[in-house]
Write a protein that holds these residues in place. Structure first.
Motif, short mmCIF file in Angstrom:
data_model
loop_
_atom_site.label_atom_id
_atom_site.label_comp_id
_atom_site.label_asym_id
_atom_site.label_seq_id
_atom_site.Cartn_x
_atom_site.Cartn_y
_atom_site.Cartn_z
N ASN A 197 -57.52 24.09 0.21
CA ASN A 197 -57.72 25.30 1.02
C ASN A 197 -56.41 25.82 1.59
N SER A 198 -55.51 24.90 1.93
CA SER A 198 -54.21 25.32 2.43
C SER A 198 -53.39 25.98 1.33
N VAL A 204 -61.95 27.51 -0.60
CA VAL A 204 -62.41 27.36 -1.97
C VAL A 204 -62.88 25.94 -2.26
N ALA A 205 -62.68 25.01 -1.33
CA ALA A 205 -63.06 23.61 -1.54
C ALA A 205 -63.81 23.10 -0.32
N VAL A 206 -64.83 22.27 -0.55
CA VAL A 206 -65.56 21.63 0.54
C VAL A 206 -65.96 20.22 0.11
N ALA A 207 -65.65 19.25 0.94
CA ALA A 207 -66.03 17.85 0.66
C ALA A 207 -67.50 17.67 1.00
N THR A 208 -68.30 17.24 0.02
CA THR A 208 -69.74 17.08 0.24
C THR A 208 -70.13 15.63 0.53
N ASP A 209 -69.27 14.68 0.19
CA ASP A 209 -69.48 13.28 0.55
C ASP A 209 -68.15 12.56 0.38
N SER A 210 -68.18 11.22 0.39
CA SER A 210 -66.93 10.46 0.36
C SER A 210 -66.23 10.48 -0.99
#
Length: 348
Positions: A197-198, A204-210
């Motif tokens: 994202n930076s 544009v990115a999202v962490a959905t789990d580990s």
């Protein structure tokens, strides 16, 4: 006398690495394929008459060539039944060549000099994805040659496989993709998200789990361009503390700063007490290994400066006390079970 080899990996708490090194793209993967066939042209080193499936396979092959021969009448030892295995690379295309591994499943003594007959290679869905055929190389030396000894019942047909059916992966028209971290870790998943994202200065990115980071392709780029850029982005990666032990070779690989709790341990004839001190004492009969480590030989005590009680220092001390590789490995495994070592322990 066996020697134990300790590799110390100087790893900082955070290290810069590329996203490609710590993650995979979901759906972009290799696929394994397998087949059954015959190897011919052996010099009386093939399967004997006890391998009934080989004789039946020869009979079936000859029938396909309009030669009627009963399995019981076949006496040749120049043929061997084999399993053929290979790996299809991502985005493999029709006509691409690849290596195949040929392994005997009968009582053949050697596949040296043999030729693999045309072999359909199937995936887990039962469909044929490739064909394989060609001369087998067993590598190394034969009975009269020089060099390292080979394993004669397994060989390789170099570039003997040909892709016949493609596995379609349509990335170009997709708007979303998912990264899968090679090691599950919430901090690293968030670090990947922040780095991407930076880089794009937008969400544009999202962490959905580990392990999973979902990506949305920007409008001004194709998915292929986007993934190429993402894989090359630097991130602050926090590796997990891990100790890797190879019991066969007596090798221990550990991070230099893996801490352990002060304890008293006994293993066979070895008893040692680990003591942390603000200022290291140096009692009579002791041996100073360095400024942070003193071994009290008379009392079997290990004195360490506060904050330096690590696996590396423990292993060095046990070596000085005459512990064998087997002893040190057993001690580390017991300490892990007792909760004295927080790092992951992997035994090979």
């Amino acid at each position: 006398m066996k020697l134990i080899l300790l590799f110390i990996l100087f790893i900082s708490a955070l290290q810069a690495t590329k996203i490609d090194d710590v993650s995979n793209i979901v759906g972009v993967r290799e696929n394994q394929i397998i087949g059954y066939s015959l190897v011919v042209g052996l010099k009386k080193t093939g399967d004997g008459t006890t391998s009934k499936f080989t004789l039946q396979s020869i009979s079936n092959m000859l029938k396909a060539m309009n030669i009627d021969m009963r399995p019981i009448d076949i006496k040749s030892k120049n043929v061997a039944a084999v399993v053929v295995t290979a790996t299809m690379k991502p985005f493999a295309r029709q006509g691409d060549k690849f290596d195949v591994v040929v392994s005997s499943i009968g009582d053949a003594k050697s596949l040296e000099g043999g030729t693999l007959l045309m072999t359909p290679l199937k995936g887990v869905d039962g469909k044929i994805y490739a064909l394989a055929q060609g001369s087998i190389s067993i590598g190394g030396r034969n009975s009269r040659g020089a060099g390292s000894e080979s394993h004669p019942t397994t060989g390789t047909v170099y570039e003997g496989g040909f892709i016949e059916r493609e596995i379609n992966i349509d990335l170009f028209h997709q708007q979303y993709a998912t990264l899968s971290l090679k090691d599950a870790d919430f901090k690293n998943a968030v670090a990947v998200q922040k780095s991407i994202n930076s880089f794009y200065n937008t969400q544009v990115a999202v962490a959905t789990d580990s392990r999973s980071v979902k990506l949305k392709c920007p409008k001004n780029r194709s998915m292929v361009e986007f993934l190429a850029e993402v894989q090359d982005i630097d991130m602050n990666y926090q590796p997990k503390n891990r100790i890797v032990i190879n019991e066969r070779t007596g090798t221990i690989v550990a991070g230099v700063n893996i801490e352990l709790k002060p304890i008293i341990l006994t293993h066979g004839d070895i008893t040692i007490k680990i003591v942390e001190q603000a200022n290291l004492s140096n009692p009579e009969g002791s041996m100073a290994v360095d400024k942070n480590l003193v071994i009290g030989l008379n009392e079997n005590e290990l004195y360490t400066k506060e904050g330096t009680t690590t696996v590396a220092n423990l292993v060095r001390s046990l070596q000085k006390l005459g512990a064998t590789p087997k002893d040190i490995i057993s001690i580390l495994e017991a300490m892990k079970s007792a909760g004295s070592i927080a790092a992951d322990l992997k035994v090979l």
